[in-house]
Design a protein around this motif. Structure first.
Motif, short mmCIF file in Angstrom:
data_model
loop_
_atom_site.label_atom_id
_atom_site.label_comp_id
_atom_site.label_asym_id
_atom_site.label_seq_id
_atom_site.Cartn_x
_atom_site.Cartn_y
_atom_site.Cartn_z
N PRO A 66 -39.83 -45.76 89.31
CA PRO A 66 -38.76 -45.03 88.62
C PRO A 66 -39.33 -43.42 88.51
CG PRO A 66 -39.46 -47.22 87.57
CD PRO A 66 -40.44 -46.95 88.49
N VAL A 67 -40.41 -43.05 88.43
CA VAL A 67 -40.97 -41.84 88.31
C VAL A 67 -40.43 -41.05 89.66
CG1 VAL A 67 -43.27 -41.91 89.67
CG2 VAL A 67 -42.96 -40.26 87.75
N ALA A 68 -40.33 -41.70 90.72
CA ALA A 68 -39.72 -41.02 91.87
C ALA A 68 -38.37 -40.78 92.02
CB ALA A 68 -40.31 -41.43 93.12
N LEU A 69 -37.51 -41.58 91.28
CA LEU A 69 -36.18 -41.46 91.31
C LEU A 69 -35.39 -40.11 90.75
CD1 LEU A 69 -35.55 -45.29 90.34
CD2 LEU A 69 -35.73 -44.24 92.70
N ASN A 70 -34.33 -39.87 91.33
CA ASN A 70 -33.47 -38.35 90.76
C ASN A 70 -32.57 -39.06 89.63
OD1 ASN A 70 -31.25 -39.71 92.10
ND2 ASN A 70 -31.20 -38.04 93.67
N GLY A 71 -31.68 -38.05 89.38
CA GLY A 71 -30.86 -38.42 88.31
C GLY A 71 -29.76 -39.52 88.51
N ALA A 72 -29.45 -39.70 90.04
CA ALA A 72 -28.70 -40.54 90.17
C ALA A 72 -29.27 -41.94 90.26
CB ALA A 72 -27.84 -40.29 91.59
N GLY A 73 -30.72 -42.09 90.08
CA GLY A 73 -31.41 -43.39 90.53
C GLY A 73 -31.97 -43.67 91.71
N VAL A 74 -31.99 -42.75 92.93
CA VAL A 74 -32.19 -42.79 94.06
C VAL A 74 -33.36 -41.94 94.49
CG1 VAL A 74 -30.10 -43.80 94.62
CG2 VAL A 74 -30.48 -41.37 94.95
N LEU A 75 -34.04 -42.21 95.35
CA LEU A 75 -35.18 -41.40 96.12
C LEU A 75 -34.62 -40.75 97.28
CD1 LEU A 75 -38.25 -40.22 96.21
CD2 LEU A 75 -38.61 -42.34 97.47
N PRO A 76 -34.17 -39.38 97.20
CA PRO A 76 -33.73 -38.75 98.29
C PRO A 76 -34.96 -38.65 99.59
CG PRO A 76 -33.19 -37.46 96.46
CD PRO A 76 -34.22 -38.57 96.13
N ILE A 77 -34.83 -38.42 100.81
CA ILE A 77 -35.82 -38.53 101.71
C ILE A 77 -35.52 -37.45 102.68
CG2 ILE A 77 -36.93 -39.70 103.74
CD1 ILE A 77 -36.38 -42.26 102.30
N GLU A 78 -36.46 -36.61 103.04
CA GLU A 78 -36.41 -35.61 104.00
C GLU A 78 -37.36 -35.79 105.08
OE1 GLU A 78 -37.25 -30.68 104.02
OE2 GLU A 78 -38.10 -31.96 102.40
N LEU A 79 -36.90 -35.71 106.49
CA LEU A 79 -37.48 -36.16 107.48
C LEU A 79 -37.52 -34.75 108.36
CD1 LEU A 79 -38.88 -38.10 109.69
CD2 LEU A 79 -36.42 -38.32 110.68
N LEU A 80 -39.02 -34.51 108.35
CA LEU A 80 -39.48 -33.16 109.23
C LEU A 80 -40.22 -33.76 110.51
CD1 LEU A 80 -41.32 -31.18 106.66
CD2 LEU A 80 -38.79 -31.17 107.26
N ILE A 81 -39.76 -33.18 111.83
CA ILE A 81 -40.42 -33.27 113.11
C ILE A 81 -40.78 -32.06 113.58
CG2 ILE A 81 -39.94 -34.11 115.43
CD1 ILE A 81 -38.14 -36.27 114.41
N ASP A 82 -41.97 -31.95 113.80
CA ASP A 82 -42.72 -30.54 114.13
C ASP A 82 -42.41 -29.58 113.25
OD1 ASP A 82 -43.95 -31.77 116.45
OD2 ASP A 82 -41.96 -31.32 117.67
N GLU A 83 -42.32 -29.80 112.24
CA GLU A 83 -42.39 -28.97 110.90
C GLU A 83 -40.71 -28.31 110.86
OE1 GLU A 83 -45.13 -25.83 110.49
OE2 GLU A 83 -46.55 -26.98 111.14
N GLN A 84 -39.52 -28.94 111.42
CA GLN A 84 -38.47 -28.68 111.23
C GLN A 84 -37.63 -30.04 110.73
OE1 GLN A 84 -36.34 -27.73 115.12
NE2 GLN A 84 -34.26 -27.68 114.07
N ARG A 85 -36.73 -29.58 109.72
CA ARG A 85 -35.89 -30.64 108.96
C ARG A 85 -34.98 -31.24 110.03
NH1 ARG A 85 -32.70 -29.58 103.69
NH2 ARG A 85 -34.57 -29.34 102.57
N VAL A 86 -34.93 -32.43 110.08
CA VAL A 86 -33.84 -32.95 111.14
C VAL A 86 -33.05 -33.93 110.20
CG1 VAL A 86 -35.42 -32.93 113.19
CG2 VAL A 86 -35.33 -34.89 111.72
N TRP A 87 -33.33 -34.26 109.05
CA TRP A 87 -32.46 -35.23 108.39
C TRP A 87 -33.09 -34.98 106.83
CZ3 TRP A 87 -32.84 -39.59 104.97
CH2 TRP A 87 -31.45 -40.24 104.83
N TRP A 88 -32.05 -35.12 105.86
CA TRP A 88 -31.82 -34.75 104.54
C TRP A 88 -31.07 -35.69 103.85
CZ3 TRP A 88 -34.95 -33.70 100.42
CH2 TRP A 88 -34.38 -33.46 99.26
N GLY A 89 -31.28 -36.65 103.00
CA GLY A 89 -30.28 -37.48 102.24
C GLY A 89 -30.98 -38.72 101.50
#
Length: 90
Positions: A66-89
Motif C-alpha cells: 500500500p505504501v507504493a500506491l498513488n491516490g487512485a490506489g494504483v502503482l504507475p510504472i515508468e519504463l526507461l530504455i537507454d535512459e529515455q522514457r518509452v512508456w509511462w502509465g
C-alpha cells in the motif's frame, strides 16, 4: 500517498534479488527476479520461433505494498530504455 525520500531509500534497501525463481507460465524456465514493495520484476531472455533471442520484462503488481500506491490506489510504472522514457502509465 506522499512518500518521503528516506522512505524510498528504506524500501530500496528492503528489496530482494532472486537469481532464479519458479518457472514462468510462458515456458521460459527459471528466471531472475527482483522484488520491490511487493512488485515482482523479471528480465529474461526468450527464444522467438525463428530462433533469435529477445529480452522480456515482466512486472507482477498483484502483491504491491500500500505504501507504493498513488491516490487512485494504483502503482504507475515508468519504463526507461537507454535512459529515455518509452512508456509511462498504469
Amino acid at each position: 500517498m506522499t512518500v518521503r525520500q528516506e522512505d524510498v531509500e528504506r524500501l530500496h534497501a528492503e528489496s530482494r534479488v532472486h537469481p532464479v525463481h519458479a518457472p514462468e507460465r510462458d515456458g521460459a524456465g527459471e528466471v531472475p527476479m527482483i522484488t520491490l514493495v511487493g512488485v515482482h520484476v523479471s528480465a529474461y531472455l526468450v527464444r522467438d520461433p525463428d530462433g533469435e533471442a529477445r529480452m522480456r520484462l515482466s512486472v507482477d503488481r498483484d502483491e504491491v505494498a500500500p505504501v507504493a500506491l498513488n491516490g487512485a490506489g494504483v502503482l504507475p510504472i515508468e519504463l526507461l530504455i537507454d535512459e529515455q522514457r518509452v512508456w509511462w502509465g498504469i
